[in-house]
Enzyme design. Structure first.
Site, PDB file in Angstrom:
ATOM      1  N   ALA A 121      -9.322   5.478   5.208  1.00 55.39           N
ATOM      2  CA  ALA A 121      -9.088   6.660   6.054  1.00 55.39           C
ATOM      3  C   ALA A 121     -10.342   7.480   6.305  1.00 55.39           C
ATOM      4  CB  ALA A 121      -8.019   7.576   5.469  1.00 55.39           C
ATOM      5  N   GLY A 122     -10.561   7.734   7.585  1.00 54.45           N
ATOM      6  CA  GLY A 122     -11.632   8.633   7.989  1.00 54.45           C
ATOM      7  C   GLY A 122     -12.946   7.959   8.314  1.00 54.45           C
TER       8      GLY A 122
ATOM      9  N   GLY B 133      -7.661   9.242  10.716  1.00 49.87           N
ATOM     10  CA  GLY B 133      -7.805   9.349  12.171  1.00 49.87           C
ATOM     11  C   GLY B 133      -8.945  10.231  12.623  1.00 49.87           C
TER      12      GLY B 133
ATOM     13  N   LYS C  84       0.871  -1.178   0.000  1.00 48.94           N
ATOM     14  CA  LYS C  84       0.000   0.000   0.000  1.00 48.94           C
ATOM     15  C   LYS C  84       0.906   1.226   0.000  1.00 48.94           C
ATOM     16  CE  LYS C  84      -3.374   2.477   2.740  1.00 48.94           C
ATOM     17  NZ  LYS C  84      -3.637   2.783   4.144  1.00 48.94           N
TER      18      LYS C  84
ATOM     19  N   ASN D  45      -8.935   1.653  10.807  1.00 46.65           N
ATOM     20  CA  ASN D  45      -7.928   1.435  11.850  1.00 46.65           C
ATOM     21  C   ASN D  45      -8.313   2.207  13.105  1.00 46.65           C
ATOM     22  OD1 ASN D  45      -5.608   0.830  13.286  1.00 46.65           O
ATOM     23  ND2 ASN D  45      -4.212   1.965  11.979  1.00 46.65           N
ATOM     24  N   THR D  46      -8.325   3.560  12.990  1.00 46.70           N
ATOM     25  CA  THR D  46      -8.606   4.381  14.163  1.00 46.70           C
ATOM     26  C   THR D  46      -9.997   4.100  14.736  1.00 46.70           C
ATOM     27  OG1 THR D  46      -7.250   6.081  13.153  1.00 46.70           O
ATOM     28  CG2 THR D  46      -8.568   6.752  15.023  1.00 46.70           C
TER      29      THR D  46
END
Lengths: 417, 257
Positions: free
Chosen positions: B184-185, B158, B97, B206-207
């Site tokens: 992301a996000g 995040g 990635k 992830n976050t």
């Protein structure tokens, strides 16, 4: 209440004592601290002017609890919000600040906490900074490790499992020159994944050389952003030149370093103004060098050899926590390091709120890792410490303690590319 | 669900459409998170795996899960290429990635450098999954550069803010023939579900997990949301009435021939 910094040593000659006293009592005997010395590179930058403008006009008494509440409600923390968060009005809202700070920390860093250790390779110093154990008039055991000794220390530290090292020296260009530090960096690359430096400020080409030797992070503490106060505390030597020190991080970035770290030494001057200036130093430099990794430290004054009365005055743990929460809310993306100057209890607590990096297995002396790590009797050939530490936990102990707080200790998250 | 509904990346087939991040929570929770997420792909930062002996994150990733090493820490294409090659040396396989960031504050990807890195690595046989800002022209360049997927961000990494770039991701889904993986996000399962309803091929998070009270349970919630969104997409979403009911008498009823 002020700190009593001046200590006379019986080992100083009459002439040395006379010069020391003159420096302490007669401002006209001291050189202009705003004037560069020969050889010091001067760069064009507006960062300092921006920071000073905010710091000089900062009146923290004008903020109310409502300003602090509003700051905490804003999604993006403005400079004005930061000023409110650093004001005395924020003290009753410390828990709310901590909650917000914790949220920001977890968004950017999850539950990770990074570990590192400092390695002092020399404690010679050509400056008279009145609060520092290494100052040139303080009678301490001086030492500079040679290459074999440095390698021996590094092996011992690396064997403990540590992967990130911060190399420190006293501020003496003649005793620990740039090539000596460069050799230490090359050795460190053999034993560690990440190499940082906390040495006297140097020119851009010298930072580039040190980067080529393997260092990628540079820490410079401004001590205090109040240049008038700075003048009264740094009486002699190249460190006295305040603006050269201020621009050190910018020169380091221009020299190719990946990251830079900042701090004031809390307790030297008005800590609210110093905290504001530290955060804004990061803020304005980040706008100019957006790819750079930034981090903040928060050292408080500590006792030194021959003067055990030095203390951080009005910066108690509550104020320190307030500063760190304000840093985190204003700069959610920066690393925050809390050193072994602080107690184990404080560090255990603050890693759950705002700090992302702590030191472990720390010695601020020279060449004493074998005796400190193995308990082996010291052979007496060690150099004295810069200041007393408060948290002497080993890497193993620190690792376990962090994990038991539900956090993930991380020894390396870095590549030299 | 149709058992033939596979996610295909670079010729490899996956049943799960949930890609898990690994870098922000305790190593001891990775196994449970992978299990409850039903994930078959997990990302990890090469720089984080670049460690010596104690607690290497690689040791915590269950066998049989495809590793997706990322190039975080790269500030330009050359650095991304070097990190990708190191990942291969570390035994992380051929997936990579690409993450190239020139901004430490928002960690926004640099599309131009990402395209350059994709071109180099695709030629070296990597299965390249570039993280990007959802820009159609850049996405087309990534396709031409040899990318295996395109991974547009939903909102700043995040931030847990969800599909802030929804319109632009939809354009990529409509116009790009590669799998579009929303990265992301994404902060909550409902947002992941929405991305899948739009036709995203997969979602990465992830976050959102790391900041949850119970990480494995949140992993399971994401799994269900992603499956639900995928089913909704495959079944053909019904018409959404945007303004009141439709008129029972057609407006064009007067037309005679």
């Amino acid at each position: 209440m002020e700190n009593q910094f001046f200590i006379d040593s019986e080992y100083l000659s009459t002439e040395a004592l006379a010069k020391k006293h003159r420096l302490e009592t007669d401002p006209s005997s001291r050189r202009n601290h705003m004037e560069y010395m020969p050889g010091m590179e001067q760069i064009e930058s507006d960062v300092c002017a921006n920071v000073m403008e905010h710091m000089n006009s900062y009146d923290y008494t004008k903020y109310s609890v409502n300003d602090v509440k509003a700051a905490l409600e804003h999604e993006t923390c403005t400079i004005e919000d930061l000023k409110a968060l650093l004001s005395p009005a924020a003290e009753p809202l410390l828990e709310e600040m901590a909650q917000r700070a914790r949220l920001e920390t977890s968004k950017h860093f999850g539950n990770t906490v990074y570990l590192f250790t400092p390695l002092y390779i020399a404690n010679y110093c050509e400056n008279y900074c009145v609060y520092c154990g290494f100052n040139c008039y303080n009678h301490i055991k001086r030492m500079k490790l040679d290459k074999d000794q440095i390698e021996k220390e590094m092996k011992i530290i690396a064997d403990s499992g540590m992967e990130e090292i911060l190399i420190l020296t006293g501020e003496s260009r003649s005793k620990s020159d740039v090539s000596y530090i460069g050799e230490a960096c090359k050795l460190a690359r053999k034993y560690f994944r990440m190499v940082g430096l906390e040495i006297y400020p140097v020119n851009t080409d010298e930072y580039k050389y040190l980067h080529d030797c393997g260092a990628d992070y540079v820490t410079v503490f401004q001590e205090t952003y109040d240049s008038d106060k700075y003048e009264k505390l740094h009486l002699l030597g190249h460190k006295r030149v305040w603006p050269y020190r201020f621009d050190a991080q910018e020169r380091a970035l221009r020299g190719g370093m990946r990251g830079v770290a900042f701090s004031a030494l809390l307790g030297l001057s008005d800590f609210r103004k110093d905290a504001l200036a530290s955060a804004l130093h990061v803020y304005f430099l980040q706008r100019k060098y957006p790819y750079a990794e930034m981090s903040l430290s928060c050292p408080r004054l500590r006792p030194i050899i021959n003067n055990d009365k030095i203390n951080p005055l009005d910066v108690h743990e509550k104020q320190l926590c307030q500063i760190l929460c304000a840093y985190r809310i204003f700069l959610p993306f920066v690393g925050i390091t809390v050193s072994s100057r602080e107690s184990a209890a404080f560090r255990n607590g603050i890693v759950r709120i705002a700090a992302t990096k702590v030191s472990a297995g720390v010695s601020t002396g020279i060449g004493d890792h074998e005796s400190k790590y193995s308990g082996k009797e010291s052979d007496g050939t060690e150099g004295d410490e810069q200041f007393e530490i408060a948290d002497n936990r080993s890497l193993d102990k620190m690792y376990k303690d962090i994990a038991s707080e539900g956090l993930q200790p991380v020894l390396n998250d870095y590549l030299y590319v | 669900m149709n058992n033939n509904d596979k996610l295909i990346i670079g010729g490899h087939e996956f049943n799960s459409r949930f890609i898990l991040g690994s870098g922000k929570y305790s190593l001891s929770l990775i196994e449970a998170a992978v299990r409850d997420a039903g994930a078959e792909i997990i990302t990890l930062a090469v720089r984080r795996a670049n460690t010596k002996e104690r607690e290497n994150i690689l040791d915590y990733i269950p066998k049989g899960v495809t590793l997706l090493p990322n190039t975080s820490g790269a500030r330009n294409a050359e650095e991304a290429v070097r990190i990708a090659r190191l990942a291969r040396e570390l035994g992380c396989g051929d997936f990579v990635k690409i993450e190239v960031m020139r901004d430490s504050k928002y960690l926004l990807p640099d599309n131009r450098e990402t395209i350059r890195a994709t071109e180099i690595l695709a030629k070296e046989g990597f299965i390249v999954m570039p993280y990007m800002y959802p820009d159609l022209n850049a996405a087309r360049d990534l396709v031409n550069a040899g990318a295996a997927t395109v991974m547009p961000l939903a909102s700043p990494i995040g931030s847990n803010k969800g599909l802030a770039t929804k319109e632009f991701i939809q354009i990529l889904i409509d116009e790009i023939d590669l799998p579009i993986i929303v990265d992301a996000g994404i902060g909550r399962p409902s947002q992941a579900c929405e991305a899948m309803e739009m036709g995203a091929a997969a979602v990465m998070a992830n976050t959102a997990l790391a900041t949850a009270g119970d990480i494995p349970m949140m992993a399971a919630a994401f799994r269900q949301a992603i499956e639900a969104g995928r089913k909704a997409y495959l079944s053909g979403l019904g018409r959404v009435l945007t303004r009141g009911a439709s008129a029972s008498d057609p407006l064009t009823g007067f037309l005679r021939d």
